[in-house]
Each structure stands twice: as structure tokens, then as C-alpha cells.
Design a protein around this motif. Structure first.
Motif, PDB file in Angstrom:
ATOM      1  N   THR A 179       0.866  -1.177   0.000  1.00  0.00           N
ATOM      2  CA  THR A 179       0.000   0.000   0.000  1.00  0.00           C
ATOM      3  C   THR A 179       0.903   1.226   0.000  1.00  0.00           C
ATOM      4  OG1 THR A 179      -1.723  -1.170   1.217  1.00  0.00           O
ATOM      5  CG2 THR A 179      -1.834   1.224   1.204  1.00  0.00           C
ATOM      6  N   GLU A 225      -3.786   7.021  -2.030  1.00  0.00           N
ATOM      7  CA  GLU A 225      -3.058   5.772  -1.876  1.00  0.00           C
ATOM      8  C   GLU A 225      -3.502   4.792  -2.951  1.00  0.00           C
ATOM      9  OE1 GLU A 225      -4.044   4.377   2.082  1.00  0.00           O
ATOM     10  OE2 GLU A 225      -5.515   2.959   1.270  1.00  0.00           O
ATOM     11  N   THR A 245       1.154   5.236   0.008  1.00  0.00           N
ATOM     12  CA  THR A 245       0.352   6.392   0.420  1.00  0.00           C
ATOM     13  C   THR A 245       1.169   7.664   0.301  1.00  0.00           C
ATOM     14  OG1 THR A 245      -0.811   4.987   2.008  1.00  0.00           O
ATOM     15  CG2 THR A 245      -1.029   7.369   2.300  1.00  0.00           C
ATOM     16  N   ASN A 246       0.553   8.702  -0.219  1.00  0.00           N
ATOM     17  CA  ASN A 246       1.169  10.027  -0.309  1.00  0.00           C
ATOM     18  C   ASN A 246       0.653  10.879   0.850  1.00  0.00           C
ATOM     19  OD1 ASN A 246       2.200  12.524  -0.992  1.00  0.00           O
ATOM     20  ND2 ASN A 246       0.683  12.913  -2.600  1.00  0.00           N
ATOM     21  N   LEU A 260      -0.357   9.816  -7.415  1.00  0.00           N
ATOM     22  CA  LEU A 260      -1.003   9.854  -6.105  1.00  0.00           C
ATOM     23  C   LEU A 260      -1.380  11.279  -5.760  1.00  0.00           C
ATOM     24  CD1 LEU A 260       1.409   7.438  -4.194  1.00  0.00           C
ATOM     25  CD2 LEU A 260      -0.932   6.947  -4.897  1.00  0.00           C
TER      26      LEU A 260
END
Length: 614
Positions: free
Chosen positions: A15, A107, A17-18, A102
Motif C-alpha cells: 500500500t 493511496e 500512500t502520499n 497519487l
């Protein structure tokens, strides 16, 4: 975030994620490859010739890449790397790239699976479209839950210990090893992902009270691989339990003698002890009748071995391993001056295993109506007991000699080996208590556990494999013997020491072994190439808990005896649910109140007498 499921393959989900304030573009790259090296190559063997690796096949319609190797035995081994989620932007024979956009706080997921297969000439291996990570995670958890529901459960007043027990059970589940003739346990990761007779028999003895199905599987598989012929190259003999079963290319081609190899002196009596323990817990007469012909073959092998060994189980003088007990390194059996013992060697603990096996198989023979066999086994055990006390007991040191050499000269060193057998009945009660006391003296008990060799001996080295290190399984077997003598304080001392080691380890996993240095720091010194997880290390805390609770089953008489239980102070309470004895199950609650342990039966299903002695 990286999530991993190990099931029929390796399944991963990333996963990404930003957490920044602005959108980002990023390329995630997964690189992969396979050298298809045999484990013996990984461990240092150099092969004069190898098979042929094929050019990777990129199959974009299946979102996968196949890596292949054809061995010298013409068996093709395939590794499929597949991407069941988002399709890679670019996919080659060794790389998958994902171009990701992103948004702020956005995400996305990347998933991939690695599965393997080997096929004989003419067999086809068709790769199916890969399943999602969520599918594999659900199925893996469901399968584990189903497996666990068939055994007993333990909960204590210590949340950390509860996590440790769950980790141990999951590791045993994960180490199950399907082989062509049944289900075994792999000894340990990464070096010993193979079935070892001794290791899995011990792991079965440690865990059988909670996982009788696993122990049953182990015994049935080991009995399917009993030796058939005399073969000095592999140390095979008719009726002998294997030492090691390797399934790799080098074993298949007989470049190494491990497919299977039989160079062990103790796996045969240990297997008989596990068979007996399965029957004591389950009372399964159908299983007992089914396995009895195999038992007779093992007993015949042991008779021949004892006759050839001048009354004892011996090894040495052949092409096999230099030492064939559980301490199988080349320098582990020595005289008091440090010189290595001369073969053929009779170790102390296999004689104790044999004594117990003869006694227990005599009782089983009686149950099955083989009265003549039962009487003969009792006589052999009684004779062995007399000779063992005469030949192995060191009068000056008041301890059991590590071994007898080929001339019946004692190896007069203080070691942990007698810790496996001192309460088996092969010693008298006074001798047994003397051994138990000696094991807990400071030269043997270092604070983290019982050392394999006394710190006063010539070859003592706390960082050696067998000459001063501490092995969790070695300690759990000694604690079980202590429990038979009612030495609850010593049992709890060993328990607390190993528990203290476990809480210092990543994921609460006890290692195969660690250094036997004196406990003076917060963490024991690592043995760098120790297997983690390892089967009989995973089973150690299970057996230590059983020893503390002092549970002894007798399914044939519908009885569970609990003698002087002692809940370690660090646990406070112990609740055991769905404990099966024969056709009945029982729930038990133990509590440590001001240093005194109480036991209450909270639920009982079926006919079972629970006898609590305190």
C-alpha cells in the motif's frame, strides 16, 4: 506498507500512500529472479555440472512471468511471478514497473504472488489467472483457524506470553512439509527446510497435548519411510527411522546421500515414544492397530542394533555423520581431557529413550493382546536399566557419563544430555534427583537456560554449536523430566529463563540456539546462523507449559492426572480449553495465588476422570 501471506506461495500487497501536500508521480519497481540453487549449493557444495535455466517467459495476458530451470534429472522447476492487481506499466523477464499518480493523501495498492512447481518430463504446468491478495489472506486465515480448532487452546494472565504461544503454534503450522508419503515438519528456516526424524519426533512430543493431529501425521509419515535394505552409503537398515529427507535436485541425483539419509541413533526410539504419546492422549485403537506392524519393524531394528552394539545403541565406524545423536557436530562427544571419543560410541540419552520405548511399547502390546511381546520388552528394559546404572553412572561425579566409547570407557564430562532421560526410570530416584540438581548449578545453568556443556569442561565454549550453547528444546526436555519428579521450582526456573529469552527476540520467536554466556545483560548473545523459526524451538514453550501444569493423560482409562501443578509467577493464571483425552474434552483453569497453584475443571464433555494431586 507491506503485507505478506505465506500459503501455497508468497503473496504480497504493498500500500503506497502520499502523505504530502501535493500530488506526486512515482515509479515503483519490483525486480525478481531465481537461480534454482539446491540448498546444499547454498550451504557451500560446488557442483561440477548444473542444469539449464530457460529464458524468462513474459505472459502479459496472465500478468505474470515464468522463470524455469531444467535439472540434470530432466525435471523442470518453474517459478511464476504474477501481478493480480494493477497491471504493471512495463513488464520484462526480471522487472515489473508501476507508474503511479497519487493525489494529496491518496493511496494505491500493488500486489504480486510467487508460486512454484516442479514437473516430470511430459507433465504440463498451466498457470491460472492469479487470485487477489485478499483472497489468499482470507483462505490462509480460514485454513489456520480450521486446523487450530481441532486442537486445544491456551490463554494466560500474561498478554506477551499469549502472543508467544500463538506465534509458536503458527510457526509449527507454517513448518508443515507435504512429502510424497504424508505430512512432515520442516526442521527450520532457512537451513533445514527438510524433514528430520529426530527433530519432528521431539517437536511432536512437545506439542502433542495441544496438537495431536500434527503428531499423528508425523508418525504416519515417518513410518512410511522406514528403511528397507542395508545400505552403508545412506546408513539405511531395515526398520530404521530416517534422519533426513531432502527433496532437492542433488538428493534426487544422489549427489548427496540425503534422499533420505538414515544416519541417526535416536530417531527410531523417539518415534516410538511419540507413537505412544499420541495413543495416550487420543486412545485411538484404530491408529494403534494400523501402526503396530510398523512398530514391530522398528523394534526388530532396535533389537539388531543393540545386539550389534554389545547391549547398547551405538554409532560410528561407517561413512555417515561422525556423531549421530542430537549433538551431531564433529566435536561434541569428548573425554574429560577434551580429546574426542573413539567410535563406536554409545551416547547416554538414546539408551534412556530406548528404555522408555521398550516400557511403553510393552504397555501398548498388552493393550493390543500381544502378551508375549509385552513380556519380552519388559525383560529387555529391566536388563538395560541394570547395565546402564552400572556402566554410565559416574560415582565420583554423581552424574551420568555423556557416553561410552568403543571400549566402554566413560566420557566423564558434565553435559545436558542426561537431562532428557533422568526421570525415565532408567536411573533410581536418588540418581535422578542428583542429575536434576546438578543441571541447575551455575556451571550448567547460566541464567538464560541450561548449557549443553558445563563451563568447567575442557571444550566449553559458549559460542559453540553444542559445547556450551543453550538450546530451548534441550531445556524443555529437561524440564519435562523435572516435572516427573515433582521438582516444580526447577521447572518454573527453566520456564522463566526461556520466557525471558523469548521476549528479547523479534516476533517472540525462540531461536534454535543462543550463546551460553552468563546472564549479565538484557539480551542473550546470538548464535548468528541459528534457524528462526525452528520446529523444536517453537515447541519448547509449549512443553515447558505442559511441564509446569504437569498434565499426564491415560486415554485408555479415561483419566487425566495433574500432579503438583505450578503456574509460573509471570503468568498468574492459565486457562486450557478443548483439551482432548480420548473421546472427552475438558476445560481447565489454573491460578497462582500467593505462590500456590490451584486447578479447577470449568467444563467437561464426555467421560473423563480428572485427578488433581497437590
Amino acid at each position: 506498507e507491506r503485507q505478506v501471506v505465506l500459503a501455497d506461495g508468497l503473496h504480497e500487497r504493498w500500500t503506497v500512500t502520499n502523505y504530502g501536500l501535493n500530488p506526486v508521480h512515482v515509479t515503483m519497481r519490483v525486480q525478481f529472479g531465481a537461480d534454482f540453487a539446491d540448498m546444499f549449493e547454498v550451504r557451500g557444495s560446488v557442483r561440477p555440472q548444473r542444469g539449464q535455466a530457460a529464458t524468462p517467459q513474459v505472459r502479459k495476458n496472465l500478468r505474470s512471468v515464468r522463470l524455469s530451470y531444467r535439472g540434470l534429472d530432466d525435471i523442470r522447476m518453474n517459478t511464476d511471478v504474477a501481478f493480480p492487481g494493477a497491471l504493471p506499466t512495463r513488464l520484462t523477464g526480471n522487472t515489473a514497473e508501476f507508474d503511479l499518480h497519487l493525489d494529496r493523501h491518496g493511496e494505491t495498492n500493488i500486489e504480486f504472488s510467487v508460486t512454484t512447481a516442479h514437473k516430470k518430463p511430459g507433465e504440463r504446468h498451466s498457470a491460472a489467472r492469479p487470485r487477489s491478495f485478499a483472497f489468499h489472506a482470507r483462505r490462509a486465515q480460514r485454513d489456520y483457524d480450521d486446523w487450530r480448532a481441532r486442537g486445544a487452546s491456551v490463554t494466560t494472565g500474561n498478554d506477551v506470553f499469549n502472543q508467544l504461544i500463538e506465534r509458536s503454534l503458527r510457526d509449527l503450522y507454517m513448518l508443515r512439509l507435504p512429502v510424497s508419503r504424508g505430512m512432515m515438519l520442516a526442521a527450520g528456516i532457512p537451513w533445514f527446510i527438510r524433514g528430520f526424524g529426530r527433530d519432528q519426533a521431539v517437536a511432536g512430543l512437545q506439542s502433542n497435548w495441544l496438537l495431536p493431529e500434527l503428531s499423528r501425521d508425523i508418525t504416519l509419515a515417518l513410518c512410511e519411510y522406514l528403511g528397507e535394505v542395508d545400505d552403508p552409503t545412506t546408513s539405511q537398515k531395515p526398520g530404521k527411522v530416517l534422519h533426513e529427507l531432502s527433496l532437492g535436485e542433488m538428493a534426487r541425483l544422489k549427489e548427496v546421500p540425503f534422499g533420505p539419509y538414515y544416519g541417526t541413533i535416536d530417531a527410531s526410539p523417539l518415534t516410538l515414544l511419540l507413537i505412544d504419546d499420541v495413543i495416550r492422549w487420543t486412545g485411538d485403537r484404530a491408529y494403534a492397530s494400523r501402526i503396530w506392524p510398523k512398530v514391530e519393524r522398528i523394534l526388530a531394528y532396535l533389537d539388531q542394533e543393540v545386539a550389534d552394539g554389545g547391549g547398547y545403541l551405538r554409532y560410528g565406524g561407517d561413512k555417515g555423520l561422525a556423531n549421530q545423536g542430537w549433538k551431531d557436530s564433529g566435536d561434541s562427544i569428548m573425554y574429560e581431557n577434551g580429546d574426542l571419543a573413539k567410535a563406536p560410541i554409545a551416547l547416554c540419552e538414546p539408551q534412556g529413550y530406548l528404555y522408555s520405548a521398550w516400557r511403553r511399547m510393552a504397555a501398548l502390546a498388552d493393550q493390543l493382546g500381544h502378551t508375549d511381546t509385552a513380556e519380552a520388552l519388559k525383560e529387555k528394559a529391566a536388563d538395560l536399566q541394570i547395565r546402564f546404572q552400572r556402566d554410565f553412572w559416574m560415582k565420583e561425579k554423581q552424574f551420568v557419563a555423556l557416553a561410552l566409547d568403543g571400549s566402554n570407557v566413560q566420557c566423564q564430562v558434565i553435559s545436558s544430555n542426561p537431562g532428557h532421560i533422568f526421570a525415565s526410570g532408567i536411573l533410581n530416584e536418588a540418581q535422578a534427583k542428583q542429575v536434576a540438581s546438578r543441571l541447575m548449578q551455575s556451571d550448567m545453568f547460566c541464567g538464560w537456560g541450561i548449557r549443553t556443556l558445563s563451563s568447567e569442561e575442557q571444550r566449553y565454549n559458549p559460542l559453540s554449536y553444542h559445547n556450551g550453547s543453550v538450546w530451548p528444546h534441550d531445556n524443555s526436555l529437561a524440564a519435562w523430566q523435572m516435572a516427573q519428579l515433582g521438582l516444580t521450582d526447577s521447572v518454573c526456573q527453566v520456564f522463566e529463563a526461556l520466557f525471558a529469552v523469548a521476549v528479547t527476540q523479534p516476533d517472540l520467536r525462540l531461536p534454535e540456539l543462543f550463546a551460553g554466556t552468563q546472564r549479565s545483560s538484557k539480551v542473550p548473545v546470538r548464535y548468528i546462523v541459528s534457524c528462526i523459526p525452528q520446529a523444536w524451538a517453537a515447541g519448547s514453550m509449549l512443553q515447558l507449559l505442559q511441564s509446569s501444569l504437569s498434565l499426564t493423560p491415560d486415554a485408555a482409562n479415561q483419566t487425566l492426572r495433574i500432579s503438583n501443578p505450578a503456574v509460573p509467577s509471570s503468568l498468574g493464571t492459565v486457562t486450557v480449553t478443548n483439551l482432548r483425552v480420548g473421546d472427552a474434552t475438558v476445560d481447565l483453569h489454573f491460578a497462582n495465588v500467593d505462590g500456590r497453584t490451584t486447578c479447577v475443571v470449568t467444563r467437561r464433555r464426555g467421560k473423563l476422570h480428572v485427578i488433581v494431586e497437590s
